[in-house]
Design a protein around this motif. Structure first.
Motif, mmCIF file in Angstrom:
data_model
loop_
_atom_site.group_PDB
_atom_site.id
_atom_site.type_symbol
_atom_site.label_atom_id
_atom_site.label_comp_id
_atom_site.label_asym_id
_atom_site.label_seq_id
_atom_site.Cartn_x
_atom_site.Cartn_y
_atom_site.Cartn_z
ATOM 1 N N TRP A 193 -10.812 17.105 -0.321
ATOM 2 C CA TRP A 193 -12.243 17.043 -0.596
ATOM 3 C C TRP A 193 -12.672 15.652 -0.058
ATOM 4 O O TRP A 193 -11.778 14.699 0.004
ATOM 5 N N GLY A 194 -13.960 15.507 0.364
ATOM 6 C CA GLY A 194 -14.435 14.246 0.871
ATOM 7 C C GLY A 194 -13.735 13.973 2.265
ATOM 8 O O GLY A 194 -13.621 14.901 3.035
ATOM 9 N N GLY A 195 -13.576 12.613 2.696
ATOM 10 C CA GLY A 195 -13.088 12.231 4.002
ATOM 11 C C GLY A 195 -11.796 12.841 4.363
ATOM 12 O O GLY A 195 -10.897 12.840 3.162
ATOM 13 N N GLU A 196 -11.374 12.902 5.474
ATOM 14 C CA GLU A 196 -10.141 13.353 5.949
ATOM 15 C C GLU A 196 -9.208 12.076 5.694
ATOM 16 O O GLU A 196 -8.046 12.133 5.648
ATOM 17 N N PHE A 197 -9.854 10.972 5.972
ATOM 18 C CA PHE A 197 -9.204 9.734 6.258
ATOM 19 C C PHE A 197 -9.668 8.775 5.237
ATOM 20 O O PHE A 197 -11.149 8.802 5.028
ATOM 21 N N ILE A 198 -9.162 7.716 5.064
ATOM 22 C CA ILE A 198 -9.874 6.377 4.489
ATOM 23 C C ILE A 198 -9.448 5.632 5.691
ATOM 24 O O ILE A 198 -8.797 5.701 6.628
ATOM 25 N N ARG A 199 -10.288 4.273 5.665
ATOM 26 C CA ARG A 199 -10.046 3.370 6.885
ATOM 27 C C ARG A 199 -9.797 1.912 6.215
ATOM 28 O O ARG A 199 -9.959 1.487 5.112
ATOM 29 N N GLU A 200 -8.837 1.357 7.101
ATOM 30 C CA GLU A 200 -8.379 -0.153 6.802
ATOM 31 C C GLU A 200 -8.899 -0.680 7.943
ATOM 32 O O GLU A 200 -8.783 -0.524 9.022
ATOM 33 N N GLU A 201 -9.283 -2.160 7.740
ATOM 34 C CA GLU A 201 -9.610 -3.111 8.848
ATOM 35 C C GLU A 201 -8.720 -4.163 8.623
ATOM 36 O O GLU A 201 -8.883 -5.235 7.552
ATOM 37 N N LEU A 202 -7.989 -4.358 9.963
ATOM 38 C CA LEU A 202 -7.026 -5.714 9.847
ATOM 39 C C LEU A 202 -7.591 -6.596 10.881
ATOM 40 O O LEU A 202 -7.201 -6.186 11.880
ATOM 41 N N ASP A 203 -8.086 -7.826 10.458
ATOM 42 C CA ASP A 203 -8.528 -8.845 11.511
ATOM 43 C C ASP A 203 -9.366 -8.313 12.608
ATOM 44 O O ASP A 203 -9.092 -8.436 13.700
ATOM 45 N N ILE B 249 -6.232 6.152 7.901
ATOM 46 C CA ILE B 249 -5.110 6.260 6.835
ATOM 47 C C ILE B 249 -5.077 7.700 6.370
ATOM 48 O O ILE B 249 -6.277 8.116 5.820
ATOM 49 N N HIS B 250 -4.103 8.334 6.549
ATOM 50 C CA HIS B 250 -4.015 9.849 6.177
ATOM 51 C C HIS B 250 -2.726 9.756 5.011
ATOM 52 O O HIS B 250 -1.980 8.990 5.187
ATOM 53 N N PRO B 251 -2.790 10.845 4.350
ATOM 54 C CA PRO B 251 -1.938 10.736 3.196
ATOM 55 C C PRO B 251 -0.644 10.997 3.431
ATOM 56 O O PRO B 251 0.340 10.148 2.869
ATOM 57 N N ASN B 252 -0.054 11.271 4.822
ATOM 58 C CA ASN B 252 1.257 11.268 5.403
ATOM 59 C C ASN B 252 1.512 10.288 6.523
ATOM 60 O O ASN B 252 2.389 10.177 7.132
ATOM 61 N N SER B 253 0.487 9.281 6.360
ATOM 62 C CA SER B 253 0.655 8.125 7.366
ATOM 63 C C SER B 253 1.610 6.989 6.837
ATOM 64 O O SER B 253 1.187 6.904 5.404
ATOM 65 N N PHE B 254 2.405 6.436 7.415
ATOM 66 C CA PHE B 254 3.096 5.263 7.059
ATOM 67 C C PHE B 254 2.265 4.193 7.529
ATOM 68 O O PHE B 254 1.716 4.033 8.443
ATOM 69 N N PHE B 255 1.751 3.168 6.549
ATOM 70 C CA PHE B 255 1.048 1.810 6.844
ATOM 71 C C PHE B 255 1.486 0.807 6.101
ATOM 72 O O PHE B 255 2.159 0.883 4.845
ATOM 73 N N GLN B 256 1.552 -0.351 6.669
ATOM 74 C CA GLN B 256 1.901 -1.688 6.143
ATOM 75 C C GLN B 256 1.305 -1.628 4.492
ATOM 76 O O GLN B 256 0.077 -1.625 4.369
ATOM 77 N N THR B 257 2.154 -2.035 3.450
ATOM 78 C CA THR B 257 1.858 -1.786 2.026
ATOM 79 C C THR B 257 0.907 -2.814 1.608
ATOM 80 O O THR B 257 0.407 -2.858 0.505
ATOM 81 N N ASN B 258 1.007 -4.064 2.275
ATOM 82 C CA ASN B 258 0.190 -5.216 1.909
ATOM 83 C C ASN B 258 -0.693 -5.532 2.823
ATOM 84 O O ASN B 258 -0.397 -6.179 3.983
ATOM 85 N N SER B 259 -2.076 -5.224 2.931
ATOM 86 C CA SER B 259 -3.167 -5.358 3.782
ATOM 87 C C SER B 259 -3.245 -6.702 4.133
ATOM 88 O O SER B 259 -3.447 -7.214 5.259
ATOM 89 N N TYR B 260 -3.262 -7.617 3.160
ATOM 90 C CA TYR B 260 -3.558 -8.996 3.330
ATOM 91 C C TYR B 260 -2.189 -9.829 4.110
ATOM 92 O O TYR B 260 -2.347 -10.606 5.127
ATOM 93 N N GLY B 261 -1.168 -9.409 3.748
ATOM 94 C CA GLY B 261 0.030 -9.865 4.591
ATOM 95 C C GLY B 261 0.148 -9.483 5.781
ATOM 96 O O GLY B 261 0.808 -9.932 6.833
#
Length: 418
Positions: free
Chosen positions: A237-247, A253-265
């Protein structure tokens, strides 16, 4: 019989070391200088670990942890140490394993930094595994390492459970409908994703109403006997993804995506990698969703990426399209890469097992002038560097604290062909 002793140091896993005669006992959640009384131990892979113990004289290094679940939850081992002492521990660990003097860049935030947590929903509680167990769960209200939105999501989950006759996971028996709730947040966008993971069955129709504030809400079904926090997407429900912005670079971002867990780092990590890239043509090996490749392409490099996971490749190409950059990603295995000399710089970011031996040999025989190795496991990094040093010179190593309050540390190594 109880054993008393003083913690002399922390081992590489962040456990305190107590020596009594010939015995070496590892004590979790302890600090160098703690005087401890150990009542019970257990063996794990030939190691003796304190299971029931108390601190009878606290070390001057010890401080009050911010999380009320510290000492029970297995998520954080080092919250009782000042952050400066945590960094010194990681610097010492990296320097010892790599036999180099390595500085560690601190995480810009040490609470509220995690952008993903996987919370168990069980008859034992709703929370994280108790340290040292797979069968027990520490019931939590929220996770300060993730941030305040976890409190809202877990409150909504408990209201949903209270209002409906749904069974919870019976750990060890592989029974129960509700298994996990995975919370993901774009720290720089504020977008929130909630993913409920269940066994096969029927989800009450009003489930979405409890999480109406989420930008993206998923229901995933685990149809296997494995105790995992992901499954086949049943509905969203809602968006298929959420977004993250790094620099300045956007990622889906999808539920089955791997992404660095510390956005600031992750911002610091991207900048450190970019500093070490030379030339125009870049090969991004183990490219995942294009975290490095898309970022570098946005800075003018021509990037090709190779990744064994087809879904990650699809997401990487979508991220390249989203940012309008010159980067392409394809499915392939690390050991099958040819023509490494065609690139000015090759970036490798392997899993904890390190580089495939065939790839190491190919890099030695016909590798690029510039190699950037990103590692989350110093031991396999040291093993691979030992072989790569036959033809490469290590020109720079930097550590990054991507995982505050844990013993884990990331490293970026710049190598130049001799």
């Amino acid at each position: 019989m109880a054993i008393e002793g003083t913690v002399r140091k922390l081992n590489e896993d962040g456990l305190g070391v107590v020596k009594t005669g010939r015995r070496r006992i590892l004590v979790p959640f302890s600090a160098p200088g703690d005087r401890v009384r150990i009542e019970k131990t257990r063996k794990k892979k030939r190691k003796l670990i304190a299971e029931r113990f108390e601190v009878i004289e606290p070390s001057p290094m010890r401080k009050e942890p911010e999380c009320r679940y510290f000492g029970r939850c297995g998520g954080c081992l080092l919250q009782h140490l000042d952050y400066g002492d945590q960094l010194e521990f990681k610097k010492s660990k990296l320097s010892s394993i790599l036999n180099e003097n390595v500085d560690v860049i601190p995480s810009p935030k040490i609470f509220g930094h995690r952008n993903r947590i996987d919370v168990v929903i069980s008859t034992k509680g709703i929370g994280f595994r108790r340290y040292g167990t797979w069968w027990d769960v520490v019931d939590i209200e929220w996770c300060p390492v993730f941030g305040r939105s976890s409190k809202r999501v877990l409150k909504s989950l408990r209201e949903f459970i209270e209002d409906h006759d749904v069974s919870l996971y019976e750990i060890g028996k592989n029974e129960g409908f509700l298994r996990y709730i995975v919370i993901r947040e774009g720290k720089f966008t504020g977008e929130l994703m909630v993913n409920l993971v269940t066994a096969p069955g029927k989800l009450p129709e009003d489930f979405p109403e409890y999480f109406a504030y989420a930008d993206s809400l998923y229901w995933s079904v685990n149809r296997t006997p494995s105790d995992v926090s992901y499954g086949e997407i049943e509905r969203f429900w809602g968006g298929e993804f959420i977004r993250e912005e790094l620099d300045g670079t956007l990622y889906l971002i999808h539920p089955n995506s791997f992404f660095q867990t510390n956005s600031y780092g992750a911002v610091e990590l991207l900048r450190e990698v970019a500093k070490r890239v030379d030339g125009e043509r870049v090969l991004d090996l183990y490219s995942g969703v294009g975290t490095f490749g898309v970022y570098l392409a946005k800075r003018g490099f021509r990037v090709e990426g190779i990744e064994i996971n087809p879904f990650a490749v699809k997401m990487a190409n979508r991220n390249a399209e989203l940012n309008g950059v010159n980067a392409s990603f394809r499915v392939g295995a690390d050991r099958d890469v040819e023509s490494l000399r065609a690139y000015d710089t090759v970036i490798v970011d392997p899993p904890r097992a390190g580089l495939h031996p065939k790839l190491v040999e190919r890099l030695v025989q016909n590798g690029p002038e510039q190699l950037v190795y990103v590692s989350c496991n110093p031991k396999t990094l040291a093993r691979d560097l030992d072989k790569l040093k036959r033809v490469y010179t290590v020109s720079d190593i930097i550590g990054l604290d991507m995982f505050p309050h844990t013993p884990h540390v990331e490293a970026v190594v710049e190598l130049k062909r001799q």
